[in-house]
Motif scaffolding. Structure first.
Motif, PDB file in Angstrom:
ATOM      1  N   LEU A   1     -41.939  63.958 110.076  1.00 47.91           N
ATOM      2  CA  LEU A   1     -42.386  62.787 110.796  1.00 47.91           C
ATOM      3  C   LEU A   1     -43.283  62.001 109.862  1.00 47.91           C
ATOM      4  CD1 LEU A   1     -42.707  62.075 114.038  1.00 47.91           C
ATOM      5  CD2 LEU A   1     -45.033  62.453 113.394  1.00 47.91           C
TER       6      LEU A   1
ATOM      7  N   LYS B   1     -45.709  58.955 109.537  1.00 47.58           N
ATOM      8  CA  LYS B   1     -46.437  58.056 110.430  1.00 47.58           C
ATOM      9  C   LYS B   1     -46.788  56.721 109.802  1.00 47.58           C
ATOM     10  CE  LYS B   1     -48.970  61.402 113.238  1.00 47.58           C
ATOM     11  NZ  LYS B   1     -50.334  61.922 113.390  1.00 47.58           N
TER      12      LYS B   1
ATOM     13  N   VAL C   1     -47.708  61.225 118.721  1.00 46.71           N
ATOM     14  CA  VAL C   1     -46.313  61.202 119.160  1.00 46.71           C
ATOM     15  C   VAL C   1     -46.246  61.369 120.674  1.00 46.71           C
ATOM     16  CG1 VAL C   1     -44.044  62.280 118.914  1.00 46.71           C
ATOM     17  CG2 VAL C   1     -45.638  62.278 117.012  1.00 46.71           C
TER      18      VAL C   1
ATOM     19  N   SER D   1     -42.958  53.906 111.509  1.00 44.90           N
ATOM     20  CA  SER D   1     -42.737  55.346 111.473  1.00 44.90           C
ATOM     21  C   SER D   1     -41.265  55.721 111.345  1.00 44.90           C
ATOM     22  CB  SER D   1     -43.297  55.969 112.739  1.00 44.90           C
ATOM     23  OG  SER D   1     -44.614  55.553 112.906  1.00 44.90           O
TER      24      SER D   1
ATOM     25  N   LEU E   1     -41.221  67.342 118.828  1.00 46.96           N
ATOM     26  CA  LEU E   1     -42.211  66.531 118.132  1.00 46.96           C
ATOM     27  C   LEU E   1     -43.464  66.275 118.960  1.00 46.96           C
ATOM     28  CD1 LEU E   1     -39.863  63.800 116.605  1.00 46.96           C
ATOM     29  CD2 LEU E   1     -40.874  65.713 115.406  1.00 46.96           C
TER      30      LEU E   1
ATOM     31  N   ILE F   1     -43.609  56.945 118.493  1.00 45.38           N
ATOM     32  CA  ILE F   1     -44.646  57.206 117.503  1.00 45.38           C
ATOM     33  C   ILE F   1     -45.522  55.973 117.368  1.00 45.38           C
ATOM     34  CG2 ILE F   1     -45.138  57.887 115.129  1.00 45.38           C
ATOM     35  CD1 ILE F   1     -42.338  59.221 115.163  1.00 45.38           C
TER      36      ILE F   1
ATOM     37  N   VAL G   1     -38.522  59.334 111.665  1.00 47.91           N
ATOM     38  CA  VAL G   1     -38.282  60.757 111.871  1.00 47.91           C
ATOM     39  C   VAL G   1     -37.123  61.116 110.947  1.00 47.91           C
ATOM     40  CG1 VAL G   1     -37.640  62.541 113.511  1.00 47.91           C
ATOM     41  CG2 VAL G   1     -39.005  60.599 114.277  1.00 47.91           C
TER      42      VAL G   1
END
Lengths: 191, 779
Positions: free
Chosen positions: B214, B216, B160, B230, B154, B174, B232
């Protein structure tokens, strides 16, 4: 089995698992208190004058281990211009009877070394023991006093030091590395 | 032909990675092999033609076609039998189609085309069909991702960072959020374990996931997590309908640490039951900085997963996923310390204690051993055209053991041994109303049991606890051709029962029971102003309950040589985050995206150094106590892609972040320093028997974290650094398989540097040159 029944079973599985799990206790059982067998609660530094007339025991005792309540640290009075034979005993007093950790250090003498230091010129210390390779351990030592003074004796026990490092076998900790297992300090007066 | 080429040069250049409308066909068949496929390749979502896709017919020597600007390709001289067509396109997931040819056939193929490439050639971003700010990676598509963990995969995305302890333990950050504040959702469930530890990496093999997204903005509404924004998301791909056993194998070798690894995956549709089996096995020894070896920094990892899918009629399907992650990771020997004196001494050495002059792959204490098992059972029920129901059950088992260097042969006994069982149930519904509205609702329950095993002989840092959570969410989504709107909210109730051991002697049992109630809301809108300008706005109000470590941890944290005191009086954190992004394309050559965000966190929980040293027989230790303040974080991410010529392009990403403790005005610590990543890519379509040759060179600049006040950390942040890298990969097609070969060099100039977000920087330099090579075979 037709596919409708199969579907019903598939839906039922998570629900059944859910119900089974919900019947469990919601509070954790009392945790098993670990046996802190590696813990050192107490260091006793016994100093006996070479004439045998004077005995001083410096003691550092921390029964609850890291954190928690403050440890009990004793002070001592030494005679001037005197040589003392020093010996260190380590105990785990959480055990009953107290466990003698000194034996563990003796067994692993190659991996351990005590370092002594003081802020006073009136005190000097020497090693009086050796591991199987001829390097010092420090469980036994000699301590010499000079003129009257108020001083600190610092004792550090290092695990896995580099005993071959420059000055290490003479008691200089600078190049020793390793982890500190013990670091205590005693206030003493030299009369 | 000249005309074709001229025409091509006016096309969107990013699509020309595999330029050419020519198709290659070899005639190797006998006379009756004269059948022809006339096919069209379309984007699954937009139905627009995909140009420049490479179509490969398996089982025949060099049967190739490349789709033209209409997405069309022709393959002739085929025999009347069944063929596998493997279609790959830049930015798409490679797919294999199984076709049966009896006569001349016309077929339309659809490819999923929404992927952000890892290997350079990031396509100009697709217009989004969601108001969420997200980026997707498909690690499985690339040969060179086998050796990378989640944090590493990532890290090239703007905004990130990676929080590390050495090279093997890493977790993503993040927009400044990590650990308890960043949710990692694996296969649909929030990853559970000991995420609180700064040196605890998520126990996930990213190769087991088909894609990683991902998010955000603020997206946590759908998940029962503690995320302050955030997310993942790791999801596995659907298994293809392929009736034969197919799969892939990949392997790699790295010079730094002499790491090596293999990954294998096979899948099949066996009479309606689809299955996939995967395994990753890797290990390595001591890493090396430019000038010395890092003793005891090796690793071993063995991961497996198994996936099953079955459709029961047209409207009901079920799937099962089981994975096991098993790893052992060494921690730099010279970073293992007894007390503050040791720490100070270790930090001021040029070369860490215990450094050897030779390579070793021995792994001893200090180290971590972690085993994580995930089980998923999920069913989907389609009730007519307008209603879909999803029901899932997940079980996670996490067992973490941490080993310290101990006296009396106890280094083999873990100093920390924690077992975590998490069960999770979820029922979701999705209803479609009209052609523009979608409603999603769900109820979720989580049960966590976290227990210390008494084998350690050490008082545990965090206590045993049982937690039950129950939550409900509701979301609505509106979409028209230019505008997408998402809105949602969730409420959660949590009951937490804690049983801890007193720090005072004699030891006693201390119980804490606590209930929490929390709520979150979020909204997002995405609007296409013109054909090539899209703006997105996201806002969310989220609250997070204090975690067990923040409330009740008590004792010496060996890794940081400090005594950590939890604070049972902490209340929950409340975060308000908003982000605004603008995405545009200039002259079909420059893709540009910028995102700005602002986050205010009320009652932000942090570990505050106390002006106190607590004396123990091991010496004096600094005391840290969990406390709350108000924090403010803002920043900007920028990404750019510039297509200079049809085979040469440039990528750039930049991240900027400022975090402040508003009570004291001090900067927040562990915030990523500003950083810039540049990559130049050059593509050659064909060179003798090599196809898709990609050469790339990259430059990473990480600034110095200047937002730091003296005394906030043991050491001041390290200086800024530049790292240069190089990479190359190419495809080779053979009879029944396709092979991709890659070579990558990291830290090409063997630069000496230390990274602010790597805890190992207190003791040692960052890694020196690392040459990696390997291959991937599709069969």
């Amino acid at each position: 089995m037709n596919s409708n029944n199969f579907i019903k079973i598939l839906i039922a599985i998570p629900i059944i698992v859910f119900i089974i799990s919900c019947n469990d206790d919601t509070s954790p059982p009392p945790p098993i208190i670990p046996n802190e067998e590696e813990l050192i609660t107490t260091l006793n530094y016994t100093l006996i004058s070479q004439s045998g007339d004077d005995t001083v025991v410096l003691s550092f005792q921390d029964l609850d281990g890291d954190g928690g309540n403050a440890p009990k640290v004793s002070t001592g009075e030494l005679l001037r211009n005197t040589s003392y034979n020093g010996s260190i005993t380590l105990l785990n007093e959480q055990e009953s009877p107290a466990e003698n950790i000194t034996l563990e250090i003796e067994e692993e003498a190659l991996e351990h070394q005590f370092f002594f230091s003081s802020n006073s010129d009136s005190l000097s210390m020497q090693y009086a023991d050796q591991d199987s390779l001829g390097n010092p351990i420090g469980l036994l030592s000699t301590l010499m006093t000079k003129g009257p003074d108020a001083a600190k004796i610092n004792i550090i026990l290092r695990h896995e030091p580099d005993k071959k490092g420059l000055g290490v076998s003479d008691g200089d900790i600078t190049n020793a590395g390793g982890e500190t297992d013990i670091e205590v300090s005693f206030d003493i007066t030299i009369k | 032909m000249r005309q074709t080429l001229k025409f091509l040069s006016t096309l969107p250049l990013s699509r020309l990675a595999l330029f050419s409308a020519i198709f290659y066909i070899h005639s190797l068949c006998a006379q009756d092999c004269d059948l022809t496929i006339r096919a069209t390749l379309l984007d699954k979502e937009t139905r627009s033609p995909l140009e420049g896709a490479l179509v490969y017919v398996k089982g025949h020597n060099t049967f190739f076609a490349i789709s033209d600007s209409q997405g069309a390709f022709i393959i002739d001289n085929l025999c009347p039998k069944k063929y596998h067509l493997q279609i790959s396109h830049v930015g798409c997931k490679e797919e294999v189609f199984y076709v049966s040819i009896e006569s001349d056939t016309g077929i339309t193929f659809y490819l999923n085309h929404k992927i952000h490439g890892l290997e350079g050639f990031k396509l100009k971003r697709k217009k989004r069909k969601t108001a969420l700010e997200s980026t997707t990676l498909v690690p499985n598509n690339y040969a060179n991702s086998t050796n990378k963990d989640l944090g590493k995969l990532l890290e090239n995305i703007s905004g990130v960072g990676t929080l590390k302890n050495g090279n093997t333990l890493s977790k993503p950050i993040i927009h400044g959020m990590f650990g308890n504040r960043l949710a990692i959702v694996n296969q649909g469930v929030v990853h559970s374990g000991q995420q609180w530890g700064i040196d605890h990496a998520p126990e996930i093999d990213p190769l087991m996931a088909g894609k990683i997204t991902l998010v955000k903005g603020v997206a946590a509404v759908e998940y029962q997590s503690s995320s302050l924004g955030s997310l993942v998301l790791l999801e596995s791909n659907k298994i293809s309908d392929e009736p034969h056993i197919h799969g892939e194998a990949r392997t790699y070798f790295e010079t730094n640490g002499r790491s090596k690894g293999v990954n294998m995956q096979v899948h099949q549709n066996l009479k309606g039951i689809k299955w996939r089996l995967m395994g990753t096995f890797k290990n390595g020894g001591d890493n090396k900085t430019p000038s010395y070896f890092l003793k005891n920094t090796g690793h071993q990892q063995n991961n497996t997963s198994f996936q099953l899918e079955k459709n029961f009629g047209k409207n009901f399907s079920s799937d099962l996923f089981i994975s096991s992650f098993d790893s052992k990771m060494g921690i730099l020997r010279g970073s293992h310390l007894g007390n503050l004196t040791d720490l100070t001494q270790a930090m001021h050495r040029d070369v860490p204690f215990y450094t050897d002059s030779f390579f070793s792959s021995e792994l001893t204490a200090p180290s971590q051993k972690v085993h994580h098992v995930l089980l998923k059972f999920h069913s989907k029920w389609i009730l007519g055209k307008r209603l879909v129901l999803d029901a899932s059950f997940f079980r996670q088992q996490n067992h973490r053991k941490e080993f310290d260097v101990r006296r009396g042969g106890r280094s083999e006994t873990p100093a920390l041994s924690l077992r975590n069982y998490t069960n999770y149930w979820e029922i979701k519904s999705k209803s479609i109303i009209g052609d523009k509205w979608v409603f999603k609702n769900g109820i979720q329950a989580t049960e966590i049991k976290n227990t210390n095993l008494p084998e350690t002989g050490i008082l545990p840092l965090i206590p045993d606890y049982f937690t039950n959570k129950f939550g409900f969410f509701s979301m609505v989504q509106y979409s028209s051709s230019e505008t997408f709107v998402n809105m949602g909210g969730r409420i959660d109730w949590e009951d937490r029962r804690v049983a801890s051991i007193s720090r005072t002697y004699p030891r006693k049992l201390v119980r804490y029971d606590k209930e929490f109630f929390s709520a979150s809301i979020h909204g997002g809108v995405s609007h296409m102003i013109q054909e090539n300008i899209q703006i997105q706005y996201n806002v969310g109000l989220v609250s997070r309950n204090p975690e067990v470590n923040e409330l009740y941890s008590f004792g010496l944290h060996q890794g940081v040589s400090g005594i950590e005191d939890g604070n049972p009086n902490l209340g929950h954190e409340t975060s308000m985050k908003s982000s605004l992004s603008l995405q545009t394309e200039i002259a079909k050559k420059i893709g540009f995206k910028v995102l700005v965000y602002n986050q205010n966190i009320k009652n932000f929980i942090f570990l505050e150094p106390e002006n106190e040293f607590r004396l123990s027989i091991r010496g004096a230790f600094p005391v840290f106590k969990y406390n709350q303040t108000d924090a403010h974080i803002y920043g900007a991410d920028a990404e750019m892609n510039y297509q200079l010529t049809k085979s040469f392009n440039l990528d750039a990403t930049y991240s900027y972040l400022v975090g402040t403790d508003q009570t004291t005005g001090n900067p927040l610590i562990y915030m990523p320093p500003n950083n810039l990543y540049l990559q130049a890519n050059y593509c050659i379509n064909k060179l003798s028997s090599f196809r898709n040759i990609l050469l790339k060179t990259n430059l990473r600049y990480v600034g110095k974290q200047n937002r730091y006040n003296k005394g906030q950390d043991f050491l001041a942040p390290p200086n800024a650094y530049f790292l240069l890298g190089f990479g190359a990969n190419t495809d080779l097609f053979k009879n029944n398989y396709k092979m991709t070969i890659f070579l990558e060099v990291e830290n090409l100039l063997n630069t000496i540097y230390r990274d602010y977000l790597n805890r190992q920087r207190y003791f040692a330099d960052g890694l020196g040159t690392n040459v990696q090579f390997g291959f991937r075979i599709l069969f």
